[in-house]
Design a protein around this motif. Sequence first.
Motif, PDB file in Angstrom:
ATOM      1  N   CYS A  64       0.853  -1.188   0.000  1.00 24.27           N
ATOM      2  CA  CYS A  64       0.000   0.000   0.000  1.00 24.27           C
ATOM      3  C   CYS A  64       0.887   1.235   0.000  1.00 24.27           C
ATOM      4  O   CYS A  64       1.189   1.789   1.066  1.00 24.27           O
ATOM      5  CB  CYS A  64      -0.924  -0.002   1.210  1.00 24.27           C
ATOM      6  N   ASN A  65       1.301   1.658  -1.179  1.00 25.49           N
ATOM      7  CA  ASN A  65       2.226   2.785  -1.275  1.00 25.49           C
ATOM      8  C   ASN A  65       1.834   3.642  -2.463  1.00 25.49           C
ATOM      9  O   ASN A  65       1.416   3.130  -3.498  1.00 25.49           O
ATOM     10  CB  ASN A  65       3.662   2.277  -1.444  1.00 25.49           C
ATOM     11  N   GLY A  66       1.966   4.964  -2.316  1.00 24.47           N
ATOM     12  CA  GLY A  66       1.634   5.878  -3.396  1.00 24.47           C
ATOM     13  C   GLY A  66       0.293   6.540  -3.170  1.00 24.47           C
ATOM     14  O   GLY A  66      -0.293   6.461  -2.074  1.00 24.47           O
ATOM     15  N   PRO A  67      -0.225   7.239  -4.196  1.00 27.18           N
ATOM     16  CA  PRO A  67      -1.497   7.951  -4.028  1.00 27.18           C
ATOM     17  C   PRO A  67      -2.603   7.032  -3.513  1.00 27.18           C
ATOM     18  O   PRO A  67      -2.769   5.913  -3.966  1.00 27.18           O
ATOM     19  CB  PRO A  67      -1.803   8.435  -5.455  1.00 27.18           C
ATOM     20  N   GLY A  68      -3.346   7.539  -2.530  1.00 23.43           N
ATOM     21  CA  GLY A  68      -4.392   6.755  -1.914  1.00 23.43           C
ATOM     22  C   GLY A  68      -3.938   5.970  -0.703  1.00 23.43           C
ATOM     23  O   GLY A  68      -4.770   5.467   0.060  1.00 23.43           O
ATOM     24  N   PHE A  69      -2.615   5.866  -0.524  1.00 21.97           N
ATOM     25  CA  PHE A  69      -2.063   5.098   0.594  1.00 21.97           C
ATOM     26  C   PHE A  69      -1.089   5.916   1.439  1.00 21.97           C
ATOM     27  O   PHE A  69      -1.096   5.801   2.665  1.00 21.97           O
ATOM     28  CB  PHE A  69      -1.343   3.850   0.084  1.00 21.97           C
ATOM     29  N   THR A  70      -0.237   6.704   0.800  1.00 21.57           N
ATOM     30  CA  THR A  70       0.796   7.440   1.516  1.00 21.57           C
ATOM     31  C   THR A  70       0.819   8.894   1.051  1.00 21.57           C
ATOM     32  O   THR A  70       0.376   9.223  -0.045  1.00 21.57           O
ATOM     33  CB  THR A  70       2.187   6.821   1.290  1.00 21.57           C
ATOM     34  N   ALA A  71       1.366   9.745   1.905  1.00 18.21           N
ATOM     35  CA  ALA A  71       1.493  11.162   1.564  1.00 18.21           C
ATOM     36  C   ALA A  71       2.580  11.775   2.425  1.00 18.21           C
ATOM     37  O   ALA A  71       2.859  11.322   3.541  1.00 18.21           O
ATOM     38  CB  ALA A  71       0.177  11.897   1.788  1.00 18.21           C
ATOM     39  N   GLY A  72       3.185  12.816   1.901  1.00 15.68           N
ATOM     40  CA  GLY A  72       4.115  13.606   2.691  1.00 15.68           C
ATOM     41  C   GLY A  72       3.352  14.574   3.581  1.00 15.68           C
ATOM     42  O   GLY A  72       2.262  15.035   3.241  1.00 15.68           O
ATOM     43  N   VAL A  73       3.926  14.867   4.726  1.00 11.89           N
ATOM     44  CA  VAL A  73       3.270  15.793   5.650  1.00 11.89           C
ATOM     45  C   VAL A  73       4.319  16.355   6.602  1.00 11.89           C
ATOM     46  O   VAL A  73       5.298  15.694   6.932  1.00 11.89           O
ATOM     47  CB  VAL A  73       2.137  15.068   6.427  1.00 11.89           C
TER      48      VAL A  73
END
Length: 626
Positions: free
Chosen positions: A126-135
């Motif tokens: 589960c990596n990339g758009p829909g799963f992970t984001a920078g913050v």
Amino acid sequence: MKAYDRCRLIAAVFALAALGHPALAQTIEAPFTADLWELEGASLVEHLGRQALRGTASLRNVEFENGVIEFDLAVSGEASYPGIAFRAEGDDWFERVYIRPHRAGRYPDALQYTPTMNGIEEWQLCNGPGFTAGVEFPPDRWIPVRLEVKGSQARVFVNGAERPALEIHELRGGRAKGGIALVGENNAKAHFSNFRYRLDDGLAFDPAPVADSACGVLSEWDISRPFSANAIDDERAPEAQGITDLQWRRVAAEPSGLVDVGRYAKRPGREPSVICARTIIRSDGSETRKLLFGYSDAVSVLLNGKLLFSGGSAYRFRDPTFLGIAGYFDAVSLPLEKGDNELLLYVAEATGGWGFMCRDGGAVLHEDGVTRLWETPRSFRIPESAVYDPARGCLYVSNYDGYNRGAAGGQSISKLSLDGTIEDPDWITGLANPTGLALAGDTLYAVCRRALVKIDLRSRAIAEQIFFPQPVVPNDVAIGTDGAVFVSDSYKGCLYRIRGARCEEWLSAPELAAVNGICFLGDTLVAGGGQPPALYAVDIAAKSIRTIVKWRSGGIDGVEPDRRGNVLVAFGEGKLFRVAPSGQAVKVIDTTGPGLQFGDIAYVPEKGLLVVPRVYYGSVAAYSLR
């Protein structure tokens, strides 16, 4: 009792019930007390002026389906993974959102969504758009976190932001409702406070982005029961080592090709585990076929009982920073025999996600009626954009040179005939890495690194340069019906507008982050780009933006109107969609398997001809879209 009094009593009872009923969408505060929380794995401490919880604690007697969960989180900045679990069914099955404080402000996965199924965390799947984001998540202060959930979608807001830091397109756990828990280590790395929740079925979400199917996916599999990895010789077929109790189970791959083993199997112990997976590949004769595959954490690939590949992709297996994210990162050539061929995988899991994916590396998809007509030799530097010149019956292609950035100013535009003949590879020279092209009468517009260059086609000379205000990565160009020229800047997240010799930064907006291809559909400017990728309609008069359609992944490059009022949307990895004004997206071409890329396309409406710069592949191709 009089009827009037009875009615008043009934109304009062219902009013009192409403005040105490969570389903009617009031926020409920849940202080960290033993009557409300299971606190066995947690400690209550004073932290940053508040009573705080650290560790893991589950909320008693709450079944959460849809609604809002809010809490404040303070982290030390050390490596840890504090967050929230929801829709939990015991300790082995739940959805989870958490922060990686040590990656905050530095990496695009500081905020993570992942399910846990059968006790197996799935973040490597589960990596990339829909799963992970920078913050950004500064240490040693209270940061508000807000999770909103409705059906299969969710979104996460951090530090009071109006826009979500992470939009979750699909909650993968498959459970409609369940418990809530705060999850962290029982130490000073992370503290929770100010917890509250609201059960609410009335939240509004936009439609989920389009989930595209990978081309050439091997979709039908049998998987075995799990074994301890030490009990299997993964270089020999099961029958060759006397293993017969495999308990095969038929499963179907997801549209991406992923077979999520954790959905079906529970590890027999804490030690690494392995399953066998098998499928049949049929061939009309002896041939070699390329197989693209991905896995987590280790795999052995056998064809007809013979070992072809063995590899490891576990967390930190290849170097100290290696994450082991699953994707189509490996390939092997399959020596197929005529008839049925058994492809067998041993897939092992240690931590972070148990799964695999396979696809035919030579498979392409063409919609009915779509034909590839021609393709040039791979003689271009990096063909980035194409445009059609109806007056001269030819094509122009920009040559970008990303390999030699210091040589900017030495690039060119090529001239091609409509049958693919390269008439002049350097028809216009002296350009600084041109990208997007557009045509108006006898003027060719080329987007270069600092300026929009106007080229007089009659004299084959640069007529004018109009410089952008503090550009970052100017990209594509489109011309409106009133003659105004618009240019996208992908890294600056804006649109420039040029009128006469004046250029202004005309519009910046969150939707324009990573904006790439632009075109006009009547008086509406259509823009594609972003993560997740989306197609937007920009109202010129109102300077407003409306979403036409979103996809879950990929990178939009070129957009062009067709002759039927639709927009052709090219993805750089090698896909073309036809998007109707309603937002319905239909895939027309998919060449991602063999790696044939799509750049900024051109369309010749009277011939139904689509012209595709292949970018790093170094050629230009044409398709009939009749």
